[in-house]
Design a protein around this motif. Structure first.
Motif, PDB file in Angstrom:
ATOM      1  N   LYS A   1       1.180  -0.996  -0.060  1.00 54.36           N
ATOM      2  CA  LYS A   1       0.778  -0.463  -0.266  1.00 54.36           C
ATOM      3  C   LYS A   1       0.779   1.204  -0.280  1.00 54.36           C
TER       4      LYS A   1
ATOM      5  N   GLU B   1       3.777   1.834  -2.121  1.00 51.12           N
ATOM      6  CA  GLU B   1       3.906   2.033  -3.211  1.00 51.12           C
ATOM      7  C   GLU B   1       3.062   1.371  -4.667  1.00 51.12           C
ATOM      8  N   GLY B   2       2.129   1.384  -4.533  1.00 49.23           N
ATOM      9  CA  GLY B   2       0.197   0.482  -5.386  1.00 49.23           C
ATOM     10  C   GLY B   2       1.252  -0.236  -6.082  1.00 49.23           C
ATOM     11  N   GLU B   3       1.795  -1.605  -5.340  1.00 48.57           N
ATOM     12  CA  GLU B   3       2.681  -2.393  -6.082  1.00 48.57           C
ATOM     13  C   GLU B   3       1.297  -3.829  -5.948  1.00 48.57           C
TER      14      GLU B   3
ATOM     15  N   CYS C   1      -5.383  -6.034  -6.446  1.00 46.43           N
ATOM     16  CA  CYS C   1      -5.324  -4.770  -7.182  1.00 46.43           C
ATOM     17  C   CYS C   1      -7.026  -3.968  -6.699  1.00 46.43           C
TER      18      CYS C   1
ATOM     19  N   LEU D   1      -5.664  -2.073  -2.978  1.00 42.59           N
ATOM     20  CA  LEU D   1      -4.533  -0.824  -3.897  1.00 42.59           C
ATOM     21  C   LEU D   1      -5.945   0.054  -3.960  1.00 42.59           C
ATOM     22  N   PHE D   2      -6.606  -0.280  -4.613  1.00 40.44           N
ATOM     23  CA  PHE D   2      -7.605   0.915  -5.012  1.00 40.44           C
ATOM     24  C   PHE D   2      -8.868   1.485  -4.064  1.00 40.44           C
TER      25      PHE D   2
ATOM     26  N   GLN E   1      -6.942   1.148  -1.482  1.00 39.59           N
ATOM     27  CA  GLN E   1      -6.011   2.398  -0.581  1.00 39.59           C
ATOM     28  C   GLN E   1      -5.873   3.343  -1.205  1.00 39.59           C
TER      29      GLN E   1
ATOM     30  N   PHE F   1      -5.217   4.540  -4.685  1.00 44.44           N
ATOM     31  CA  PHE F   1      -4.587   4.462  -5.701  1.00 44.44           C
ATOM     32  C   PHE F   1      -5.563   4.233  -6.945  1.00 44.44           C
TER      33      PHE F   1
ATOM     34  N   LEU G   1      -2.082   1.001 -10.781  1.00 43.50           N
ATOM     35  CA  LEU G   1      -1.009  -0.220 -10.127  1.00 43.50           C
ATOM     36  C   LEU G   1       0.161  -0.111 -10.429  1.00 43.50           C
TER      37      LEU G   1
ATOM     38  N   THR H   1       1.628  -1.234 -15.483  1.00 46.86           N
ATOM     39  CA  THR H   1       0.867  -0.512 -14.596  1.00 46.86           C
ATOM     40  C   THR H   1      -0.663  -1.084 -15.325  1.00 46.86           C
TER      41      THR H   1
ATOM     42  N   HIS I   1      -7.463   2.658 -12.308  1.00 46.51           N
ATOM     43  CA  HIS I   1      -8.508   2.141 -12.282  1.00 46.51           C
ATOM     44  C   HIS I   1      -9.663   1.716 -13.235  1.00 46.51           C
TER      45      HIS I   1
END
Length: 162
Positions: free
Chosen positions: A75, A77-79, A103, A106-107, A109, A111, A114, A149, A152
């Motif tokens: 979370k 690094e969005g990775e 994914c 992360l979304f 969170q 971002f 990603l 990458t 969204h």
């Protein structure tokens, strides 16, 4: 066509780390040893456990009480840091589902885009796997890996395939 297996998913715990190492080191097309994970990426059971208590979250795929795959996302690094499925369980959508869980988190969170690192060799199945799901190369390399990458919007477009 393969028979569908009953695979369930849950959040990874520290107790799953050893099984996740087995999954990651058993991949056929993109193998890596535990020694290389430690020397090149500083991934040991201890660092993995610490990361799960900090910026990272993981998920495991379970079949007959065994971990057959996992994903990990970061979370900060969005990775998507890792995705691996034991070869005998490939082709049963475990990888897609594990990637989707990473994914979505992360979304959630915040971002909008990603990233992940992947082998750039088009002969490796991961090359087309990620691209079919909307991941795009950005023309950058990180060591031997290509940076991909996913926005969204692209995720929403491809989520039905996950």
């Amino acid at each position: 066509m393969r028979n569908p297996l009953e695979i369930t998913y849950r959040e990874m715990t520290e107790a799953d780390i050893e099984a996740a190492f087995v999954a990651r080191t058993s991949t056929i097309e993109n193998p890596i040893t535990r020694e290389r994970l430690e020397t090149q990426y500083n991934i040991t059971p201890e660092t993995w456990a610490a990361n799960l208590k900090g910026p990272q979250k993981g998920w495991v795929a379970i079949c007959r009480e065994d971990v057959v795959g996992f994903s990990v996302a970061d979370k900060e690094e969005g990775e998507v840091k890792a995705l691996a499925v034991i070869p005998a369980f490939e082709g049963h959508n475990a990888g897609r589902t594990l990637l989707k869980l990473a994914c979505l988190w992360l979304f959630d969170q915040g971002f909008e885009t990603l990233k992940l690192l992947s082998n750039p060799d088009p002969r490796i199945r991961a090359f087309s796997f990620y691209r079919r799901l909307g991941w795009k190369p950005i023309g950058e390399m990180y060591g031997e890996d290509e940076v991909l990458t996913l926005t969204h919007d692209e995720f929403r477009h491809h989520v039905d395939y996950l």
